[in-house]
Scaffold this active site. Structure first.
Site, PDB file in Angstrom:
ATOM      1  N   GLN A 121       0.979  -1.025   0.192  1.00  0.00           N
ATOM      2  CA  GLN A 121       0.224  -0.367   0.271  1.00  0.00           C
ATOM      3  C   GLN A 121       0.827   1.505  -0.402  1.00  0.00           C
ATOM      4  O   GLN A 121       1.519   1.517   1.091  1.00  0.00           O
ATOM      5  CB  GLN A 121      -1.006  -0.237   1.367  1.00  0.00           C
ATOM      6  CG  GLN A 121      -1.474   1.194   1.495  1.00  0.00           C
ATOM      7  CD  GLN A 121      -2.367   0.979   2.884  1.00  0.00           C
ATOM      8  OE1 GLN A 121      -3.568   0.621   2.764  1.00  0.00           O
ATOM      9  NE2 GLN A 121      -2.179   1.492   3.043  1.00  0.00           N
ATOM     10  N   GLY A 122       1.002   2.123  -1.054  1.00  0.00           N
ATOM     11  CA  GLY A 122       1.981   3.379  -0.951  1.00  0.00           C
ATOM     12  C   GLY A 122       0.887   4.470  -1.175  1.00  0.00           C
ATOM     13  O   GLY A 122       0.337   5.125  -1.477  1.00  0.00           O
ATOM     14  N   SER A 124       2.287   6.581   2.872  1.00  0.00           N
ATOM     15  CA  SER A 124       2.651   7.438   3.092  1.00  0.00           C
ATOM     16  C   SER A 124       4.357   7.866   2.313  1.00  0.00           C
ATOM     17  O   SER A 124       4.610   7.317   1.272  1.00  0.00           O
ATOM     18  CB  SER A 124       3.985   7.720   4.289  1.00  0.00           C
ATOM     19  OG  SER A 124       2.645   7.115   5.510  1.00  0.00           O
ATOM     20  N   SER A 161       4.974  -1.295   3.980  1.00  0.00           N
ATOM     21  CA  SER A 161       5.590  -3.086   4.149  1.00  0.00           C
ATOM     22  C   SER A 161       5.088  -3.601   3.144  1.00  0.00           C
ATOM     23  O   SER A 161       4.258  -3.557   1.978  1.00  0.00           O
ATOM     24  CB  SER A 161       4.381  -2.996   5.305  1.00  0.00           C
ATOM     25  OG  SER A 161       4.423  -2.092   6.318  1.00  0.00           O
ATOM     26  N   GLU A 244      -8.915  -0.553   8.482  1.00  0.00           N
ATOM     27  CA  GLU A 244      -7.908  -1.188   9.407  1.00  0.00           C
ATOM     28  C   GLU A 244      -8.284  -2.020  10.782  1.00  0.00           C
ATOM     29  O   GLU A 244      -7.240  -2.456  11.534  1.00  0.00           O
ATOM     30  CB  GLU A 244      -7.219  -0.181   9.284  1.00  0.00           C
ATOM     31  CG  GLU A 244      -5.382  -0.301   8.466  1.00  0.00           C
ATOM     32  CD  GLU A 244      -4.597   0.487   8.355  1.00  0.00           C
ATOM     33  OE1 GLU A 244      -3.992   0.419   9.048  1.00  0.00           O
ATOM     34  OE2 GLU A 244      -4.016   1.215   8.157  1.00  0.00           O
ATOM     35  N   SER A 362      -1.079   8.810  13.253  1.00  0.00           N
ATOM     36  CA  SER A 362      -0.079   8.966  15.666  1.00  0.00           C
ATOM     37  C   SER A 362      -0.927   9.177  16.342  1.00  0.00           C
ATOM     38  O   SER A 362      -1.956   9.346  16.072  1.00  0.00           O
ATOM     39  CB  SER A 362       1.332   9.503  15.043  1.00  0.00           C
ATOM     40  OG  SER A 362       0.181  11.512  14.608  1.00  0.00           O
TER      41      SER A 362
END
Lengths: 379, 339
Positions: A121-122, A124, A161, A244, A362
């Site tokens: 998954q692209g 960030s 990832s 998620e 975050s």
């Protein structure tokens, strides 16, 4: 309000247990990441052959037409045996189910189900972390690509990832102007074998390479790989991210439960099985895990009534709090031992727990989401 | 698996909110918050809510602990007199500890008819009591359930010396030194079930209070201006409020989760364990949330006029009551050693 399985859920669980009894891998997972990955893939394929993948997908696209509770039961039962629940592409699949065309679903969903194609998954970028809407990987229209034209992608993604193993990438790119912020973003599927892609693994604080930097230099992507409409990628990303949270969270609970049990054993081994102060600390984290378990069950139950929303940030913050608390207690208990000999993997898990308040949004971003979208405080 | 309220339970929640508000002294009333006055008694007898958990054949509504938990949350939110929760929600769970069946039925019927009732705890407010006994949530004319050789016995004319506590809703009454040891009692299955029920009810009282404190703080943050802007727009304030929300929602999950497990679970020890966890988690969370609310209010939060200190006082008393945080941790350590 009844937390017991319904008769159908109990039957599903019993059948699954019987199947796992006969089929779950018994040997400990390999420590080498490459071998670990192929072991997970082999296990995923076994689950798929037995019909235990795509449980909550519609039947028309190869799913089982069940719900998030059955998915949670699957995760719970396999984690109970210390086995992985296979490749976790739940949220990528959700994006495809919600936004992809029927042709795209026919092309990509079978590979997701069977585990024959790996995805990354692209999202960030180096300059677009918490401020994801400022991403600048460009997609420039080029009529010479494919049969109906397409885009050339240039830019850099990071924290991707599994990119080193991936066949495909669901990628957010800028088709509009940088000033358009979130309105100029589109979602595309990139074939990782395309020209102009350079994948460089990043070494984490644990010393392993879970994620990568991915560089695109004029990488061609045909128009048929656009997911949804141009300029609507931001909305897709937000919806996908809310997914998620969900059945997979039960897997974290199972993991923490077994960590607490191991912690009680570690204490007993050191003659601290009846030490009040030590036992109270372990009980305190055990309590946190039980609270998390019930909170995740409540969120799953709400999922049956409506799509997930901003309240999922409570789950994320709570999960991070429980995990970091648990590993702090573990490090306090083991003292310098964990630094000298990490056979119990406590030090490694402790380091990993520092990511819990960073990945997937975050803790500070999660708090902003709760304050603005759940409590209605001014933006 | 279903973790949510039925339509009937949602309707009951609205009724419970109205009743809890009606029976509580006006929010600016300073004294006598512990007292259930004649008007409030009338509301309680008309709605029959004191008999919520008493079986129907004894004149009550025969509701489950889940409805009891909903009522408790609303009582906590309204800062209602503790004697209501004591009589309607905690004492009925103690009745199985009364040895004599006919006495048990008499007390149950009396509660359903509007009789106030109070369980004896120790001087540290925990149960089972040791040393000197205190009737928890006492109010004049309450029947006091005090330790007996084989369990509990009702005392209809107790010699009580009432004491106010720092919790404005809670009055306790000394019943003097306890001659009987209740330690043996604590390990019996019915005693553990009573303690678990008291833990869940106290957790829900705490939940209601912390939800109210959060709502007050958020409303104030949306209104109060400094530096030419609403303070709720500053991240420093937002993050305090978001952490309060995590405390409140996680408390809801464990408190109602434990209530559901005690009602339906086939594994009593697991349910009792979760109830002890609920008590410690909600106790600590409620104190944190009230302290944070005071911080969001700033100087105003430090005044008597600002309602938040009332919730803080109540949270501190409830956190100590029946099973305190250290006791629930020790209880958990013992349980987990066995399994």
């Amino acid at each position: 309000m009844d937390l017991n399985d319904s008769p159908e859920e109990a039957q599903f669980r019993a059948d699954l247990r019987a199947w796992l009894e006969a089929n779950a891998p018994r040997e400990a997972p390999p420590s080498n990441p490459e071998e670990q990955r192929s072991a997970i893939v082999a296990w995923h394929r076994k689950l798929n052959e037995a019909g235990y993948t795509g449980l909550s997908w519609p039947i028309e696209v190869g799913g089982k037409g069940l719900g998030p509770l059955e998915e949670a039961i699957l995760v719970q039962e396999v984690e109970r045996l210390g086995v992985s629940s296979g490749l976790n592409y739940g949220f990528i699949a959700r994006a495809m189910l919600l936004f992809a065309t029927p042709e795209q679903q026919r092309r990509y969903l079978p590979g997701l189900l069977s585990g024959s194609e790996f995805w990354c998954q692209g999202f960030s970028e180096p300059d677009a972390g918490s401020d994801l809407a400022s991403l600048r990987t460009r997609a420039v229209a080029d009529p010479t690509i494919g049969e109906t034209g397409g885009y050339r992608i240039t830019g850099q993604k990071t924290w991707t990832s599994g990119a080193q193993f991936a066949d495909l990438c669901l990628c957010l790119v800028r088709t509009g102007e940088i000033e358009d912020r979130h309105r100029g973003i589109s979602a595309v599927i990139i074939d990782m074998q395309s020209p102009g892609i350079d994948v460089r693994p990043i070494r984490t604080i644990r010393g392993d390479t879970e994620f990568c930097e991915v560089f695109f230099e004029g990488t061609p992507v045909p128009n048929e790989n656009l997911v949804g409409k141009p300029g609507e990628g931001w909305n897709y990303a937000l919806v996908t991210l809310t997914y998620e949270r969900g059945p997979a969270d039960i897997g974290f609970v199972s993991k923490y439960l077994s960590m607490v049990q191991r912690l009680r054993k570690e204490a007993a081994l050191r003659g601290l099985g009846t030490d009040n102060a030590v036992q109270r600390e372990i009980s305190r984290v055990a309590a946190g895990v039980e609270v998390l378990r019930l909170h995740v069950l409540r969120s799953l139950s709400m999922r049956l009534e409506r799509a997930p929303g901003a309240e999922g940030s409570v789950d994320k913050l709570l999960m991070a709090r429980v995990e970091q608390d648990l590993l702090h207690v573990a490090m306090d208990l083991l003292g310098s031992e964990a630094l000298v000999d990490d056979r119990g993997r406590w030090f490694s898990d402790y380091l990993y727990s520092r990511a819990a308040t960073i990945y997937g949004g975050s803790a500070q971003i999660q708090r902003n989401v709760l304050a603005e979208r759940c409590l209605g405080l001014p933006r | 698996m279903h973790f949510g309220f039925t339509e009937e339970q949602q309707a009951f929640g609205s009724l419970a909110r109205k009743v809890a508000t009606d029976i509580s002294p006006a929010s600016d009333s300073e004294s006598d918050r512990f007292q259930v006055g004649p008007d409030a008694q009338k509301v309680l007898s008309e709605t029959g809510l004191l008999g919520l958990l008493i079986p129907e054949d004894q004149g009550g509504s025969g509701a489950t602990l889940i409805e009891g938990a909903i009522f408790a949350e609303e009582l906590g939110r309204a800062l209602a007199p503790a004697s209501v929760a004591s009589s309607a929600l905690i004492s009925p769970a103690a009745l199985p500890l009364l040895c004599d069946v006919s006495t048990r039925n008499e007390v149950a019927t009396a509660i359903a008819q509007g009789q106030f009732c109070s369980v004896v705890v120790g001087s540290d407010l925990t149960w089972p009591p040791r040393g000197e006994g205190f009737a928890w949530g006492w109010q004049p004319d309450a029947i006091v359930l005090e330790p007996d050789a084989r369990g509990l016995r009702p005392n209809r004319e107790p010699k009580c010396t009432a004491t106010a506590t720092q919790d404005l809703t809670l009055r306790i009454a000394s019943v003097g030194p306890l001659t009987l040891s209740t330690d043996d009692l604590a390990d019996s299955e019915i005693a553990q079930h009573f303690q678990a029920t008291a833990n869940v009810i106290a957790s829900c009282l705490l939940l209601g209070g912390m939800r109210a404190a959060l709502e007050l703080a958020v409303a104030y943050a949306k209104e109060r201006e400094q530096f030419g802007a609403k303070i709720g727009g500053f991240q420093a304030i937002k993050h305090i409020c978001a952490d309060m929300l995590v405390d409140v929602e996680s408390s809801h999950s464990i408190a109602y989760g434990a209530a559901a497990m005690l009602t339906h679970s086939s594994e009593p020890l697991t349910a009792i364990r979760s109830a002890a966890i609920a008590k410690s988690w909600c106790g600590d969370a409620a104190v944190r949330v009230c302290e944070s609310a005071i911080q969001v209010y700033g100087g105003i939060g430090f005044t008597w006029e600002c309602p938040v200190h009332r919730y803080l006082r109540s949270a501190l008393a409830l956190r100590s009551s029946f099973m305190n945080t250290a006791q629930s941790m020790d209880f958990l350590s013992r349980l987990d050693q066995w399994t």
